[in-house]
Design an enzyme around this catalytic site. Structure first.
Site, PDB file in Angstrom:
ATOM      1  N   ILE A  95      27.572  35.274  39.399  1.00 18.41           N
ATOM      2  CA  ILE A  95      26.132  35.252  39.128  1.00 18.41           C
ATOM      3  C   ILE A  95      25.825  34.672  37.750  1.00 18.41           C
ATOM      4  O   ILE A  95      24.659  34.532  37.382  1.00 18.41           O
ATOM      5  CB  ILE A  95      25.521  36.662  39.235  1.00 18.41           C
ATOM      6  CG1 ILE A  95      26.223  37.642  38.291  1.00 18.41           C
ATOM      7  CG2 ILE A  95      25.564  37.150  40.669  1.00 18.41           C
ATOM      8  CD1 ILE A  95      25.581  39.025  38.268  1.00 18.41           C
ATOM      9  N   GLY A  96      26.855  34.310  37.011  1.00 15.28           N
ATOM     10  CA  GLY A  96      26.627  33.713  35.699  1.00 15.28           C
ATOM     11  C   GLY A  96      27.902  33.149  35.107  1.00 15.28           C
ATOM     12  O   GLY A  96      28.995  33.655  35.372  1.00 15.28           O
ATOM     13  N   ARG A  97      27.751  32.080  34.347  1.00 18.61           N
ATOM     14  CA  ARG A  97      28.885  31.464  33.648  1.00 18.61           C
ATOM     15  C   ARG A  97      28.475  31.167  32.218  1.00 18.61           C
ATOM     16  O   ARG A  97      27.354  30.734  31.955  1.00 18.61           O
ATOM     17  CB  ARG A  97      29.304  30.158  34.322  1.00 18.61           C
ATOM     18  CG  ARG A  97      30.209  30.315  35.535  1.00 18.61           C
ATOM     19  CD  ARG A  97      30.835  28.984  35.914  1.00 18.61           C
ATOM     20  NE  ARG A  97      31.790  29.118  37.007  1.00 18.61           N
ATOM     21  CZ  ARG A  97      31.500  28.870  38.275  1.00 18.61           C
ATOM     22  NH1 ARG A  97      30.279  28.502  38.602  1.00 18.61           N
ATOM     23  NH2 ARG A  97      32.419  29.008  39.212  1.00 18.61           N
ATOM     24  N   GLY A  98      29.410  31.401  31.302  1.00 20.42           N
ATOM     25  CA  GLY A  98      29.179  31.067  29.905  1.00 20.42           C
ATOM     26  C   GLY A  98      30.344  30.273  29.364  1.00 20.42           C
ATOM     27  O   GLY A  98      31.242  29.870  30.112  1.00 20.42           O
ATOM     28  N   GLY A  99      30.316  30.032  28.044  1.00 18.07           N
ATOM     29  CA  GLY A  99      31.386  29.258  27.439  1.00 18.07           C
ATOM     30  C   GLY A  99      32.722  29.961  27.446  1.00 18.07           C
ATOM     31  O   GLY A  99      33.770  29.320  27.418  1.00 18.07           O
TER      32      GLY A  99
ATOM     33  N   ASP B 222      21.916  34.544  22.026  1.00 18.80           N
ATOM     34  CA  ASP B 222      21.986  33.853  23.320  1.00 18.80           C
ATOM     35  C   ASP B 222      20.909  34.386  24.273  1.00 18.80           C
ATOM     36  O   ASP B 222      21.184  34.679  25.441  1.00 18.80           O
ATOM     37  CB  ASP B 222      23.376  34.028  23.935  1.00 18.80           C
ATOM     38  CG  ASP B 222      23.693  32.946  24.975  1.00 18.80           C
ATOM     39  OD1 ASP B 222      22.990  31.918  25.008  1.00 18.80           O
ATOM     40  OD2 ASP B 222      24.641  33.121  25.758  1.00 18.80           O
TER      41      ASP B 222
ATOM     42  N   ALA C 173      33.215  33.146  29.452  1.00 19.97           N
ATOM     43  CA  ALA C 173      33.321  34.196  30.467  1.00 19.97           C
ATOM     44  C   ALA C 173      32.583  33.818  31.740  1.00 19.97           C
ATOM     45  O   ALA C 173      31.733  32.921  31.747  1.00 19.97           O
ATOM     46  CB  ALA C 173      32.775  35.515  29.920  1.00 19.97           C
TER      47      ALA C 173
ATOM     48  N   LYS D  21      31.838  41.242  33.723  1.00 20.78           N
ATOM     49  CA  LYS D  21      32.015  40.086  32.842  1.00 20.78           C
ATOM     50  C   LYS D  21      33.498  39.917  32.567  1.00 20.78           C
ATOM     51  O   LYS D  21      34.129  40.782  31.952  1.00 20.78           O
ATOM     52  CB  LYS D  21      31.247  40.271  31.526  1.00 20.78           C
ATOM     53  CG  LYS D  21      31.379  39.094  30.572  1.00 20.78           C
ATOM     54  CD  LYS D  21      30.572  39.309  29.308  1.00 20.78           C
ATOM     55  CE  LYS D  21      30.732  38.134  28.347  1.00 20.78           C
ATOM     56  NZ  LYS D  21      29.968  38.330  27.095  1.00 20.78           N
TER      57      LYS D  21
ATOM     58  N   VAL E 297      30.599  35.944  35.113  1.00 19.90           N
ATOM     59  CA  VAL E 297      30.043  37.234  35.501  1.00 19.90           C
ATOM     60  C   VAL E 297      29.986  37.309  37.025  1.00 19.90           C
ATOM     61  O   VAL E 297      29.446  36.415  37.680  1.00 19.90           O
ATOM     62  CB  VAL E 297      28.643  37.456  34.908  1.00 19.90           C
ATOM     63  CG1 VAL E 297      28.105  38.826  35.301  1.00 19.90           C
ATOM     64  CG2 VAL E 297      28.674  37.324  33.390  1.00 19.90           C
TER      65      VAL E 297
END
Length: 432
Positions: free
Chosen positions: A174-178, A292, A180, A196, A182
């Site tokens: 449901i989410g992507r970051g630099g 963020d 990690a 996460k 989620v």
């Protein structure tokens, strides 16, 4: 300051031992015998290595020092130690053993990389509460909060997290970051969770990030911030949060179900995000800069209450500091304040700028950056300058909104995205 130093201070803040009374008596004894020790040191030849070894042994005995805290925490997880069940919640002995390995790895790889000046510090104090509180009140409050935070955590095994997330399936992302990803998941008791999982960086970088985020969350308690329910260190580093069926604001605002977000809900969401930010900046006993703020980092409960999540980039800002200067460029394009891009300046006003971009998303329905990489700010700027609200508002809303509320939010957004941080309002002003 280096990341290793920050992580070590975070580690100390999170896992500080509560044996303060023992420490005080030990310090008195140390003070009484210091003259004898100094005399004995200078009465016989000793190499620098001998002196350094003596310092290290003293640090291990001093539970107020970074190394002493680490040694104490490792002892807590050694087989012969039988911790009180109230000290920590572990879902399995196997999960607990992974904490022991985790701390030993941190000790082996990271602590020895610290500058010698930091390694030999006799102690690092607990982060201070506002000055209007007495010293004893501030210390007790910090220690109790951190100890209670440790006690309330549930430690998940890797198998539990795999079962909950369908083996970390891509369909559950449901989410992507630099650094990690989620995943949404469901525990055996039916509770929905967001996991996460740290995925990028060296082992030392991931451990530092993991401890840093835990250290920040330990100080956060507000209805409009995400609720951490546990973590896991088996097979990687995982943080586990509460999750509702609505997911994040971004997926709802820019997805096929955006009609669920009528104006009254959007207005309430905007106000409550401002509440959460105001708490982090001014009401929390640590000044926290999130760094963020974006629609993907706003979770929505079933009643559409927003919760600020993902404190992976968050910074503590000491009360006597005006800002941080960071050299590592991190965050999400489309939300960066100009002073952060140009000079690496981080303070409350960088969060305010990101909040302004988020308000424009809520008003217009446009993402911060669209598929053509066009900024919502650049698109909206001419309409803001001419006060052309009719063209600015999300077409899916039609004319179904309160004009006074809309005018207020549009004005707030335009002030928050001002190029000059001096001209941007603080959160307490933006909320009004």
């Amino acid at each position: 300051m280096g990341s290793d130093g920050d992580a070590t201070r975070t580690y100390y803040c999170l896992w500080v031992n509560k044996k303060s009374s023992a420490n005080k008596s030990q310090k008195v004894q140390t003070g009484e015998s210091s003259n004898k020790r100094i005399g004995s040191l200078f009465s016989c030849p000793a190499s620098a290595q001998d002196l350094r070894q003596l310092d290290l042994e003293k640090e291990k005995e001093d539970e107020a020092s970074p190394r002493g805290v680490l040694e104490s925490c490792i002892r807590d997880f050694e087989p012969e130690h039988q911790p009180d069940e109230s000290e920590t919640s572990c879902s399995s002995p196997r999960a607990q053993s992974h904490w022991g390995n985790f701390f030993k790895l941190w000790k082996k790889r990271s602590l020895k990389r610290l500058p010698s000046s930091l390694q030999t510090l006799p102690s690092i104090g607990v982060p201070k509460l506002p000055k209007w509180k007495s010293k004893s009140t501030r210390e007790n409050h910090s220690l109790n909060n951190l100890y209670n935070f440790r006690s309330s955590l549930v430690t998940f095994s890797l198998s539990e997290l795999r079962n909950a997330t369908n083996n970390f399936s891509n369909e559950n992302i449901i989410g992507r970051g630099g650094f990690a990803e989620v995943f949404k998941g469901r525990l055996q008791d039916g509770q929905l969770i967001a996991v996460k999982k740290l995925t990028k960086g060296t082992t030392e970088e991931m451990i530092a990030g993991f401890l840093s985020e835990l250290g920040v969350i330990a100080h956060v308690d507000h209805p409009n911030t995400a609720k951490l329910i546990g973590c896991g260190v088996e097979g990687g580093m995982h943080l586990v949060f509460e999750l509702s069926t609505l997911g994040c604001l971004g997926s709802l605002l820019h997805g096929p179900d955006k009609n669920k977000l009528d104006w009254s809900k959007r207005y309430n969401i905007a106000q409550k995000i401002a509440d959460g930010l105001l708490y982090l900046h001014e009401s929390c006993h640590r000044r926290i800069i999130h760094r963020d703020i974006k629609s993907e980092n706003i979770l929505l409960t079933e009643s559409f209450e927003p919760q600020i999540c993902d404190f992976g980039l968050a910074k503590w800002l000491p009360e006597d500091w005006t800002h941080h200067n960071v050299s590592k460029f991190e965050g999400t394009f489309g939300y960066f304040a100009p002073e952060y891009c140009m000079h690496g300046i981080v303070d409350e006003k960088t969060d305010v700028y990101s909040f302004g971009v988020l308000l424009l998303e809520i008003i217009t329905g446009h993402p911060a950056l669209d598929h053509m990489q066009q900024s919502v700010l650049i698109w909206a700027k001419p309409l803001l300058d001419t006060n052309n609200i009719k063209e600015l508002v999300d077409p899916s809303l039609g004319d179904d909104y309160d004009q006074e509320q809309m005018d207020h939010v549009v004005l707030t957004a335009s002030l928050c995205v001002d190029q000059s941080p001096i001209l941007r309002p603080r959160c307490n002003t933006a909320k009004r």
